[in-house]
Design a protein around this motif. Structure first.
Motif, PDB file in Angstrom:
ATOM      1  N   LEU A 175     -13.287   8.002  -2.155  1.00  0.00           N
ATOM      2  CA  LEU A 175     -12.876   7.335  -0.923  1.00  0.00           C
ATOM      3  C   LEU A 175     -11.507   6.690  -1.104  1.00  0.00           C
ATOM      4  CD1 LEU A 175     -13.769   6.371   1.941  1.00  0.00           C
ATOM      5  CD2 LEU A 175     -14.673   4.313   0.835  1.00  0.00           C
ATOM      6  N   GLY A 176     -10.590   6.968  -0.179  1.00  0.00           N
ATOM      7  CA  GLY A 176      -9.264   6.366  -0.197  1.00  0.00           C
ATOM      8  C   GLY A 176      -8.238   7.086  -1.042  1.00  0.00           C
ATOM      9  N   ASP A 211       0.855  -1.186   0.000  1.00  0.00           N
ATOM     10  CA  ASP A 211       0.000   0.000   0.000  1.00  0.00           C
ATOM     11  C   ASP A 211       0.894   1.240   0.000  1.00  0.00           C
ATOM     12  OD1 ASP A 211      -1.669   2.144   0.577  1.00  0.00           O
ATOM     13  OD2 ASP A 211      -2.928   1.003   1.948  1.00  0.00           O
ATOM     14  N   HIS A 212       0.955   1.885  -1.154  1.00  0.00           N
ATOM     15  CA  HIS A 212       1.769   3.094  -1.294  1.00  0.00           C
ATOM     16  C   HIS A 212       0.938   4.210  -1.921  1.00  0.00           C
ATOM     17  CE1 HIS A 212       6.424   3.572  -1.361  1.00  0.00           C
ATOM     18  NE2 HIS A 212       5.864   4.638  -0.856  1.00  0.00           N
ATOM     19  N   GLN A 213      -0.391   4.095  -1.779  1.00  0.00           N
ATOM     20  CA  GLN A 213      -1.303   5.004  -2.454  1.00  0.00           C
ATOM     21  C   GLN A 213      -1.059   6.466  -2.082  1.00  0.00           C
ATOM     22  OE1 GLN A 213      -4.105   5.206  -5.398  1.00  0.00           O
ATOM     23  NE2 GLN A 213      -3.520   3.265  -4.448  1.00  0.00           N
ATOM     24  N   PHE A 230     -17.241   1.360  -4.327  1.00  0.00           N
ATOM     25  CA  PHE A 230     -17.971   2.491  -3.761  1.00  0.00           C
ATOM     26  C   PHE A 230     -17.825   3.728  -4.639  1.00  0.00           C
ATOM     27  CE2 PHE A 230     -18.262   6.219  -0.981  1.00  0.00           C
ATOM     28  CZ  PHE A 230     -19.460   5.982  -0.324  1.00  0.00           C
ATOM     29  N   ASN A 231     -16.605   3.994  -5.104  1.00  0.00           N
ATOM     30  CA  ASN A 231     -16.337   5.210  -5.882  1.00  0.00           C
ATOM     31  C   ASN A 231     -16.901   5.163  -7.290  1.00  0.00           C
ATOM     32  OD1 ASN A 231     -14.895   6.361  -3.758  1.00  0.00           O
ATOM     33  ND2 ASN A 231     -12.910   5.682  -4.525  1.00  0.00           N
ATOM     34  N   SER A 280     -11.781   7.741 -10.420  1.00  0.00           N
ATOM     35  CA  SER A 280     -11.185   6.414 -10.627  1.00  0.00           C
ATOM     36  C   SER A 280      -9.698   6.380 -10.286  1.00  0.00           C
ATOM     37  CB  SER A 280     -11.379   5.990 -12.083  1.00  0.00           C
ATOM     38  OG  SER A 280     -10.579   6.782 -12.946  1.00  0.00           O
ATOM     39  N   MET A 281      -9.159   7.425  -9.663  1.00  0.00           N
ATOM     40  CA  MET A 281      -7.706   7.514  -9.468  1.00  0.00           C
ATOM     41  C   MET A 281      -7.210   6.757  -8.235  1.00  0.00           C
ATOM     42  SD  MET A 281      -6.674  11.344 -10.806  1.00  0.00           S
ATOM     43  CE  MET A 281      -7.558  12.251  -9.519  1.00  0.00           C
TER      44      MET A 281
END
Length: 557
Positions: free
Chosen positions: A539-540, A62-64, A106-107, A236-237
């Motif tokens: 989200l996120g 996880d490097h978002q 969700f997005n 969508s990113m």
């Protein structure tokens, strides 16, 4: 930088251009294996890599927030049969990425057919009938490599669903199991809706927007770059770069592995495919596309639920089975669904030698698709002649241009819709010669100076559009502007990434990649300071997309 845990593959992130750039550390990394319990003959998910019993194993980092990307590697063992490998590969991916799968759903997907109206039932019936037809073909043709691999892909989708559902601490809202098929078919959904005249409550096909692509032969043939910008909605990113290494045989009776057993690609959480469609294969092939769509309503009659294979599946099959550019186009052309109609470009690095002239054929093939029609040709000769191949959502082949309704659009809107005179055609023609190395290639693919570039002007108020750059920034168009075409105006839509590989990097399935809208000549995109904050779910996501290109290298531990 080694990833924690023992895996077959890990990745390195290398800061680009700045020699003193520090390597960023991942926020979290986890390795999980699927092992076969010999006593009960059941599959179990366990932490770490277990070389003597792992059917499949994966590492997810996880490097978002740090780079705009997550990173996933999934591998399988040839010691087990292909079906078990495929299911285990899906299972471990669904388990490891469950939280992000939920956020992606969700997005981008949750509002699609939220209420099962009669139109939504039509879409569901179409997808169900198409799935049943594929399953029938798989069963009827067990030794045919095409349908054998199709069956493995469907098994992998089942594993993905089960992996997500079995994660104990996943978000409490369940995704309808049918939704995992929607993840795969998202690019096809918009055309299915149009063909069925069905209203789902949300226009789908978020990938079926505009994109930019460029294949560039450097001076002296010293290298060949293959690059792609995704253009889509900013919601969508939430991105991930994946690498699969699957030990699948060509068929049950074959001992040979599929040519594309290894593949790396830009992707999303939930789809087993790229979506924006940028793939680097161990076969030496690189495939990518830009969407051309279809503006001829007479052609929608060719979109049928039976006897056709949707674009997402045809792409994966061609990537896996092909060993040359024309073989790729031949496999992709089978059972044309007429959905997610794109211009595909396939490059074969096996036929490229730095510093040497290109052969007469075999380096580049181009394919344009419409419902009921596909045209494909080896275009190595033209790449040699003009030293670049651009693609920007306008079909190259004249018959496709005419039959797809593009000629009528060009007659109505003029040069903007013509293949040789649309703004990006002009910008690529003017600037491709400036590409002499990786840095200048990335600069061109991230280029957008629409307020000052005369090639970005339009009959608009103000007299230009953020759409008219190599990497669009339509969020910077004023909402009260006037534009002859709706897509030239304000939208929370634009170039959301850039990927590029070279002859050397492709050998290790490596790429340069950057996430988020371009900020080379424009302000950095920030959700909290953008009107898009209230228009699209995110989200996120990182709040600020101030990311630079990263070199993604997959290495043996």
């Amino acid at each position: 930088m080694a990833i924690s845990g023992v895996t077959l593959y890990h990745f390195l992130l290398v800061g680009f251009i700045s020699a003193n750039a520090a390597v960023q550390q991942p926020s979290s990394s986890r390795c999980v294996s699927v092992v076969l319990d010999p006593a009960t003959m059941t599959l179990k998910l366990v932490d770490g890599y277990h070389p003597n019993s792992s059917v499949a194993w994966a590492n997810f980092t996880d490097h978002q927030q740090q780079t705009g990307w997550n990173y996933l590697t999934v591998s399988t063992s040839p010691e087990y049969n292909d079906t078990l490998q495929a299911y285990a590969a899906g299972l471990v991916e669904g388990f490891l990425t469950a939280d992000y799968i939920y956020m992606e759903w969700f997005n981008t997907m949750a509002s699609f057919c939220h209420y099962m109206t009669s139109d939504c039932l039509k879409i569901q019936a179409f997808l169900t009938e198409n799935l049943e037809w594929m399953e029938q073909q798989v069963k009827a043709n067990p030794n045919d490599p095409y349908f054998y691999q199709m069956g493995l892909i469907l098994v992998q989708v089942d594993g993905l669903k089960d992996g997500y559902m079995n994660k104990p601490d996943r978000p409490s809202i369940d995704i309808d199991p049918f939704g995992f098929l929607l993840f795969q078919a998202d690019g096809d959904l918009g055309d299915i809706q149009t063909a069925l005249k069905a209203d789902s409550g949300q226009k789908r096909g978020r990938f079926a927007g505009h994109c930019s692509a460029l294949i560039k032969l450097l001076p002296g043939n010293k290298d060949l770059f293959v690059s792609h910008d995704t253009w889509t909605e900013y919601g969508s990113m939430l991105r991930v770069v994946k690498k699969y290494n699957f030990a699948f045989r060509m068929s049950p009776k074959s001992s040979a592995f599929v040519p594309g057993r290894e593949v790396s690609f830009s992707s999303y959480h939930g789809p087993l495919l790229s979506g924006d469609d940028y793939y680097i294969m161990g076969s030496g092939l690189v495939s990518m596309e830009t969407t051309i769509g279809n503006d001829n309503p007479d052609l929608w009659k060719y979109v049928k639920s039976k006897g056709t294979v949707l674009e997402w599946m045809r792409t994966l099959l061609a990537n896996r089975l092909a060993n040359s550019v024309m073989e790729w186009t031949d496999i992709f052309s089978k059972y044309n669904s007429g959905t997610y109609n794109n211009e595909w470009m396939v490059v074969d690095y096996k036929h490229f030698t730095p510093g040497q002239p290109l052969p007469k054929e075999g380096v580049l093939a181009v394919l344009d698709q419409l419902p009921g029609q596909i045209e494909k040709k080896d275009m190595t000769w033209l790449l040699t002649k003009q030293t670049y191949w651009p693609s920007y959502n306008v079909p190259y082949f004249p018959d496709i241009f005419k039959n797809g309704g593009f000629a009528k659009q060009a007659a109505k809107y003029g040069p903007f819709m013509q293949y040789n005179s649309t703004p990006r055609a002009n910008i690529f023609r003017r600037d491709h010669h400036k590409v002499t190395d990786m840095e200048s290639m990335i600069k061109l693919m991230r280029y957008n100076d629409f307020q000052h570039d005369p090639l970005s002007r339009c009959n608009c108020t103000p007299p230009y559009s953020g759409e008219n750059g190599i990497s669009a920034r339509s969020d910077l168009n004023p909402a009260n502007g006037t534009y002859p075409l709706e897509f030239l105006g304000f939208r929370c839509h634009g170039g959301t990434d850039m990927k590029v590989t070279s002859s050397g990097m492709a050998k290790t399935l490596s790429m340069m990649a950057v996430s988020g809208p371009t900020h080379d000549q424009q302000p950095v995109f920030q959700w909290s300071k953008s009107p898009c904050e209230k228009e699209q779910l995110h989200l996120g996501h990182p709040d600020l997309f101030n990311f630079e290109p990263m070199k993604i290298v997959w290495e043996q531990p």
